[in-house]
Design a protein around this motif. Structure first.
Motif, PDB file in Angstrom:
ATOM      1  N   THR A 232      31.586  51.322  46.226  1.00  0.00           N
ATOM      2  CA  THR A 232      32.832  50.770  46.740  1.00  0.00           C
ATOM      3  C   THR A 232      33.821  50.632  45.592  1.00  0.00           C
ATOM      4  OG1 THR A 232      31.683  49.528  48.475  1.00  0.00           O
ATOM      5  CG2 THR A 232      33.908  48.811  47.932  1.00  0.00           C
ATOM      6  N   THR A 233      35.083  50.965  45.851  1.00  0.00           N
ATOM      7  CA  THR A 233      36.124  50.856  44.837  1.00  0.00           C
ATOM      8  C   THR A 233      36.907  49.568  45.038  1.00  0.00           C
ATOM      9  OG1 THR A 233      36.343  53.250  44.661  1.00  0.00           O
ATOM     10  CG2 THR A 233      38.193  51.928  43.871  1.00  0.00           C
ATOM     11  N   TYR A 234      37.048  48.784  43.960  1.00  0.00           N
ATOM     12  CA  TYR A 234      37.752  47.510  43.995  1.00  0.00           C
ATOM     13  C   TYR A 234      39.063  47.637  43.210  1.00  0.00           C
ATOM     14  CZ  TYR A 234      33.370  45.509  45.701  1.00  0.00           C
ATOM     15  OH  TYR A 234      32.256  45.229  46.444  1.00  0.00           O
ATOM     16  N   LEU A 235      40.145  47.173  43.824  1.00  0.00           N
ATOM     17  CA  LEU A 235      41.454  47.260  43.189  1.00  0.00           C
ATOM     18  C   LEU A 235      42.001  45.867  42.888  1.00  0.00           C
ATOM     19  CD1 LEU A 235      43.144  49.922  45.500  1.00  0.00           C
ATOM     20  CD2 LEU A 235      41.833  50.304  43.420  1.00  0.00           C
ATOM     21  N   PRO A 236      42.766  45.734  41.798  1.00  0.00           N
ATOM     22  CA  PRO A 236      43.395  44.439  41.494  1.00  0.00           C
ATOM     23  C   PRO A 236      44.495  44.131  42.507  1.00  0.00           C
ATOM     24  CG  PRO A 236      44.122  46.115  39.948  1.00  0.00           C
ATOM     25  CD  PRO A 236      43.048  46.745  40.765  1.00  0.00           C
ATOM     26  N   VAL A 237      44.456  42.948  43.083  1.00  0.00           N
ATOM     27  CA  VAL A 237      45.375  42.578  44.149  1.00  0.00           C
ATOM     28  C   VAL A 237      46.833  42.698  43.714  1.00  0.00           C
ATOM     29  CG1 VAL A 237      46.217  40.630  45.502  1.00  0.00           C
ATOM     30  CG2 VAL A 237      43.788  41.092  45.405  1.00  0.00           C
ATOM     31  N   ARG A 238      47.162  42.141  42.546  1.00  0.00           N
ATOM     32  CA  ARG A 238      48.568  42.128  42.142  1.00  0.00           C
ATOM     33  C   ARG A 238      49.108  43.540  41.959  1.00  0.00           C
ATOM     34  NH1 ARG A 238      51.887  38.422  40.873  1.00  0.00           N
ATOM     35  NH2 ARG A 238      50.303  36.816  40.569  1.00  0.00           N
ATOM     36  N   ALA A 239      48.324  44.425  41.366  1.00  0.00           N
ATOM     37  CA  ALA A 239      48.790  45.791  41.140  1.00  0.00           C
ATOM     38  C   ALA A 239      49.091  46.499  42.458  1.00  0.00           C
ATOM     39  CB  ALA A 239      47.745  46.573  40.340  1.00  0.00           C
ATOM     40  N   VAL A 240      48.203  46.332  43.441  1.00  0.00           N
ATOM     41  CA  VAL A 240      48.400  46.975  44.748  1.00  0.00           C
ATOM     42  C   VAL A 240      49.574  46.341  45.488  1.00  0.00           C
ATOM     43  CG1 VAL A 240      47.360  47.441  46.992  1.00  0.00           C
ATOM     44  CG2 VAL A 240      45.982  47.655  44.925  1.00  0.00           C
ATOM     45  N   SER A 241      49.665  45.018  45.449  1.00  0.00           N
ATOM     46  CA  SER A 241      50.746  44.342  46.170  1.00  0.00           C
ATOM     47  C   SER A 241      52.106  44.712  45.595  1.00  0.00           C
ATOM     48  CB  SER A 241      50.537  42.828  46.140  1.00  0.00           C
ATOM     49  OG  SER A 241      50.643  42.329  44.825  1.00  0.00           O
ATOM     50  N   ASP A 242      52.189  44.867  44.274  1.00  0.00           N
ATOM     51  CA  ASP A 242      53.452  45.265  43.659  1.00  0.00           C
ATOM     52  C   ASP A 242      53.874  46.650  44.131  1.00  0.00           C
ATOM     53  OD1 ASP A 242      53.631  42.899  42.308  1.00  0.00           O
ATOM     54  OD2 ASP A 242      52.997  43.692  40.369  1.00  0.00           O
ATOM     55  N   LEU A 243      52.924  47.569  44.240  1.00  0.00           N
ATOM     56  CA  LEU A 243      53.232  48.922  44.702  1.00  0.00           C
ATOM     57  C   LEU A 243      53.726  48.928  46.141  1.00  0.00           C
ATOM     58  CD1 LEU A 243      50.318  51.108  43.263  1.00  0.00           C
ATOM     59  CD2 LEU A 243      52.704  51.132  42.564  1.00  0.00           C
ATOM     60  N   LEU A 244      53.140  48.083  46.979  1.00  0.00           N
ATOM     61  CA  LEU A 244      53.482  48.071  48.396  1.00  0.00           C
ATOM     62  C   LEU A 244      54.633  47.129  48.740  1.00  0.00           C
ATOM     63  CD1 LEU A 244      49.895  48.095  49.961  1.00  0.00           C
ATOM     64  CD2 LEU A 244      51.442  50.015  49.602  1.00  0.00           C
TER      65      LEU A 244
END
Length: 223
Positions: free
Chosen positions: A66-78
């Motif tokens: 499973t791949t885990y992503l940092p929340v802040r990095a993803v939220s900033d992109l979206l």
């Protein structure tokens, strides 16, 4: 936006990565995982990089297929606001249920709690930005949401004359988030602006000679 956010967060199990407060307050279980910088990302077909709050590129983590992503990095992109509440050990994504008044830490040359100036249409708002200066002028103040919120709901009234080009602007990028003219006939207007990913806001309006700008701080809020 909600569909994009749901798709992204469903496709990957998400790791907080919100700082030391998360680690200190969490019920941790030790695992063996791997940073996986080979994974590439595209947003709406365009290549993008995941970055932390300091602007440094960060890699996803692979664990147990499973791949885990940092929340802040993803939220900033979206374009989705993210906020961590250490007391509740909870990460909030998007617009919050409860509004947070802009009054805390507010500062402007026309900031007042004088009861003679905080009343509009027989209601006392207690804490306001009330510019009743002379001459045609720009009236402005700064706000500091610090990337924590999705929306800004700001109330403003024009008294005895128009406020032209009332503008809410991202101070760091000079992006205009909302602009409109406000007239006395409109009464107390509530203006909504999308402030996801915005750290500093510049609010300004051109006030006519003889007119005043009234902004109640206790009923203007972030969400």
């Amino acid at each position: 936006m909600k569909k994009k956010m749901t798709a992204a967060f469903t496709a990957f199990a998400v790791l907080g990565g919100m700082g030391a407060g998360v680690v200190a307050g969490a019920n941790l279980q030790e695992i063996k995982a791997f940073l996986n910088p080979s994974i590439k990302f595209k947003l709406n077909g365009q290549p993008v990089q995941l970055k932390n709050s300091s602007g440094a590129v960060v890699a996803p983590i692979t664990y147990n297929n499973t791949t885990y992503l940092p929340v802040r990095a993803v939220s900033d992109l979206l374009g989705v606001a993210v906020k961590f509440d250490p007391a509740a050990n909870t990460i909030f994504l998007g617009e919050q249920l409860e509004g947070v008044s802009i009054a805390a830490g507010f500062d402007s040359s026309y900031h007042t709690k004088d009861p003679d100036k905080t009343v509009y249409l027989d209601k006392d708002y207690k804490d306001v930005h009330f510019d009743n200066g002379s001459g045609t002028r720009g009236s402005s103040f700064m706000l500091y949401p610090k990337n924590k919120y999705q929306k800004l709901y700001i109330q403003v009234a024009a008294i005895d004359g128009d406020i032209k080009d009332f503008t809410i602007q991202d101070s760091d990028t000079d992006t205009v988030l909302k602009k409109q003219t406000i007239t006395p006939e409109q009464g107390l207007v509530t203006i909504e602006a999308d402030i996801a990913g915005v750290s500093t806001i510049y609010v300004t309006g051109q006030v006519e000679d003889g007119a005043a700008m009234f902004v109640p701080l206790t009923t203007s809020y972030y969400k």
